[in-house]
Design an enzyme around this catalytic site. Structure first.
Site, PDB file in Angstrom:
ATOM      1  N   TYR A  73       0.825  -1.205   0.000  1.00 18.04           N
ATOM      2  CA  TYR A  73       0.000   0.000   0.000  1.00 18.04           C
ATOM      3  C   TYR A  73       0.860   1.256   0.000  1.00 18.04           C
ATOM      4  CZ  TYR A  73       0.937   0.940   4.975  1.00 18.04           C
ATOM      5  OH  TYR A  73       1.548   1.235   6.169  1.00 18.04           O
ATOM      6  N   ARG A  94       8.176   4.186  -4.736  1.00 20.39           N
ATOM      7  CA  ARG A  94       8.203   3.255  -3.588  1.00 20.39           C
ATOM      8  C   ARG A  94       7.165   2.149  -3.774  1.00 20.39           C
ATOM      9  NH1 ARG A  94       7.427   5.560   2.403  1.00 20.39           N
ATOM     10  NH2 ARG A  94       5.306   5.778   1.659  1.00 20.39           N
ATOM     11  N   ARG A 135      -7.417 -20.696  -1.268  1.00 22.02           N
ATOM     12  CA  ARG A 135      -6.360 -20.476  -0.268  1.00 22.02           C
ATOM     13  C   ARG A 135      -5.222 -21.484  -0.420  1.00 22.02           C
ATOM     14  NH1 ARG A 135      -4.306 -21.846   4.518  1.00 22.02           N
ATOM     15  NH2 ARG A 135      -3.512 -20.146   5.811  1.00 22.02           N
ATOM     16  N   HIS A 140      -0.705 -21.056   0.037  1.00 21.42           N
ATOM     17  CA  HIS A 140       0.365 -20.070   0.226  1.00 21.42           C
ATOM     18  C   HIS A 140       1.059 -19.706  -1.086  1.00 21.42           C
ATOM     19  CE1 HIS A 140      -0.375 -21.256   4.308  1.00 21.42           C
ATOM     20  NE2 HIS A 140       0.551 -20.449   4.795  1.00 21.42           N
ATOM     21  N   LYS A 179       6.448  -1.802   1.955  1.00 21.81           N
ATOM     22  CA  LYS A 179       5.241  -1.218   2.569  1.00 21.81           C
ATOM     23  C   LYS A 179       4.098  -2.218   2.412  1.00 21.81           C
ATOM     24  CE  LYS A 179       3.172   3.357   3.228  1.00 21.81           C
ATOM     25  NZ  LYS A 179       3.349   3.441   4.669  1.00 21.81           N
ATOM     26  N   GLU A 208      13.095   2.516  13.708  1.00 23.36           N
ATOM     27  CA  GLU A 208      12.153   3.581  13.325  1.00 23.36           C
ATOM     28  C   GLU A 208      11.005   3.580  14.313  1.00 23.36           C
ATOM     29  OE1 GLU A 208      10.317   2.731   9.497  1.00 23.36           O
ATOM     30  OE2 GLU A 208      10.181   0.604   9.961  1.00 23.36           O
ATOM     31  N   LEU A 262      11.319   1.422   6.894  1.00 24.26           N
ATOM     32  CA  LEU A 262      10.631   1.843   5.680  1.00 24.26           C
ATOM     33  C   LEU A 262      11.324   3.110   5.170  1.00 24.26           C
ATOM     34  CD1 LEU A 262       7.973   1.163   4.004  1.00 24.26           C
ATOM     35  CD2 LEU A 262       7.138   3.292   5.004  1.00 24.26           C
TER      36      LEU A 262
HETATM   37  N1  PLP Z   1       7.937   3.788   8.893  1.00 23.16           N
HETATM   38  C1  PLP Z   1       6.785   3.095   8.971  1.00 23.16           C
HETATM   39  C2  PLP Z   1       6.795   1.739   9.589  1.00 23.16           C
HETATM   40  C3  PLP Z   1       5.597   3.654   8.469  1.00 23.16           C
HETATM   41  O1  PLP Z   1       4.446   2.951   8.535  1.00 23.16           O
HETATM   42  C4  PLP Z   1       5.623   4.957   7.910  1.00 23.16           C
HETATM   43  C5  PLP Z   1       4.409   5.580   7.388  1.00 23.16           C
HETATM   44  O2  PLP Z   1       3.327   5.098   7.504  1.00 23.16           O
HETATM   45  C6  PLP Z   1       6.840   5.643   7.877  1.00 23.16           C
HETATM   46  C7  PLP Z   1       7.984   5.024   8.358  1.00 23.16           C
HETATM   47  C8  PLP Z   1       6.917   7.025   7.295  1.00 23.16           C
HETATM   48  O3  PLP Z   1       6.814   6.997   5.887  1.00 23.16           O
HETATM   49  P1  PLP Z   1       6.256   8.235   5.067  1.00 23.16           P
HETATM   50  O4  PLP Z   1       7.110   9.417   5.439  1.00 23.16           O
HETATM   51  O5  PLP Z   1       6.445   7.845   3.639  1.00 23.16           O
HETATM   52  O6  PLP Z   1       4.830   8.431   5.459  1.00 23.16           O
END
Ligand code: PLP
Length: 295
Positions: A30, A49, A97, A99, A144, A176, A200
């Site tokens: 997403y 991304r 279903r 995997h 993501k 993070e 991320l």
């Molecule tokens: N890290 C994680 C795990 C996130 O879910 C998000 C945003 O939802 C971010 C970092 C920040 O990313 P962005 O600046 O692209 O929103």
């Protein structure tokens, strides 16, 4: 109004089959793209991304970047709010279903929009509480993915502790936040962990780094130990919806030192100001120009 597999409809009418692999396996990716006054922010970067996430999980991208851009703009145009957070999701599709990947299945594409409520200036001046939590997610946090159960548990740990975000530590190092990237400031230097499979690659993270460089603010992109995190002069989180948000306490202890402890410091305030100015520039600039403004 939402978009689902080629059709626009009110969200109440949207239905997906229970065998969608997004529902069964969390098998999808997403994006969340902020849009200010009708201008999607850093749209091309979000779409790059998205492509990385799709490639990493081996789902073929159903649309070209131009088609995605059109759909994001249409989602914004079809919804009433001045500022919006456009959510888009692509799952591997509907199949019995199993995997292993199904063959010849069309990905499910879903897009919706929500009112974008960014933190008010008062909160940015005050900062928010955060707690540190062991990062127990998988080793592909750069994707993501809609499989967000670990992030949900980590975020709830913060909420249970009366905080806004959890700051994650893996093997003694900062990764993070549960839904954000984390920056600190120490002795006038901005520090943040490098991109890797442990975080991320945030779009806001990139903007903050670009703004720091463009404005001559000292910046180090490197590993941050737990001890350094706890000794920081300033801490802040970044995300598309929270923008640049100072953290005033970590595990109940004020961030920073002396009489300024627990109050957002000068680098967070400066970065906030730069970010808000950059946003205003973007709102005035046509889409293609946006990409180069901060570079
Ligand atoms: N890290 C994680 C795990 C996130 O879910 C998000 C945003 O939802 C971010 C970092 C920040 O990313 P962005 O600046 O692209 O929103």
């Amino acid at each position: 109004m939402i978009y689902l597999n080629g059709e626009w409809m009110p969200i109440e009418q949207a239905k997906i089959p229970v065998l969608d692999r997004g529902f069964i396996f969390g098998d999808g990716v997403y994006e969340v793209i902020p849009s200010y006054s009708g201008h999607p922010f850093r749209l091309r970067e979000h779409l790059v991304r998205l492509q990385s996430s799709l490639s990493a999980v081996r789902i073929s991208n159903p649309f070209s970047p131009d088609r995605w851009e059109q759909l994001v703009r249409e989602t914004v145009a079809r919804n009433p709010w001045e500022d919006q957070g456009v959510y888009l999701q692509v799952t591997r599709g509907v199949a019995p279903r199993d995997h292993a990947f199904p063959k010849g299945v069309q990905p499910t594409v879903f897009m919706m929009s929500n009112p974008l409520v960014t933190p008010p200036q008062s909160l940015r001046e005050q900062g928010v509480a955060a707690v540190s939590v062991p990062d127990n997610r998988w080793l592909r946090c750069d994707i993501k993915s809609v499989s967000l159960l670990a992030n949900c548990l980590l975020r709830q740990a913060a909420v249970d502790a009366g905080a806004v975000e959890s700051v994650l530590l893996r093997d003694g190092f900062l990764t993070e936040g549960s839904a954000s990237n984390i920056f600190l400031a120490k002795n006038g230097v901005i520090i943040t962990p490098p991109k890797s499979n442990f975080i991320l690659p945030g779009i806001t993270y990139d903007v903050v780094i670009e703004l720091a460089r463009a404005n001559g603010l000292p910046l180090e992109i490197r590993q941050v130990s737990e001890a350094e995190l706890r000794a920081a002069d300033e801490l802040w989180l970044t995300s598309s919806t929270k923008e640049v948000l100072p953290i005033s306490t970590l595990d109940g202890k004020p961030v920073g030192h002396g009489d300024k402890a627990g109050r957002p410091g000068p680098l967070a305030a400066r970065m906030n100001q730069l970010y808000q100015e950059y946003k205003r520039t973007v709102m005035r600039a046509p889409a293609k120009v946006q990409e180069s403004v901060a570079k």
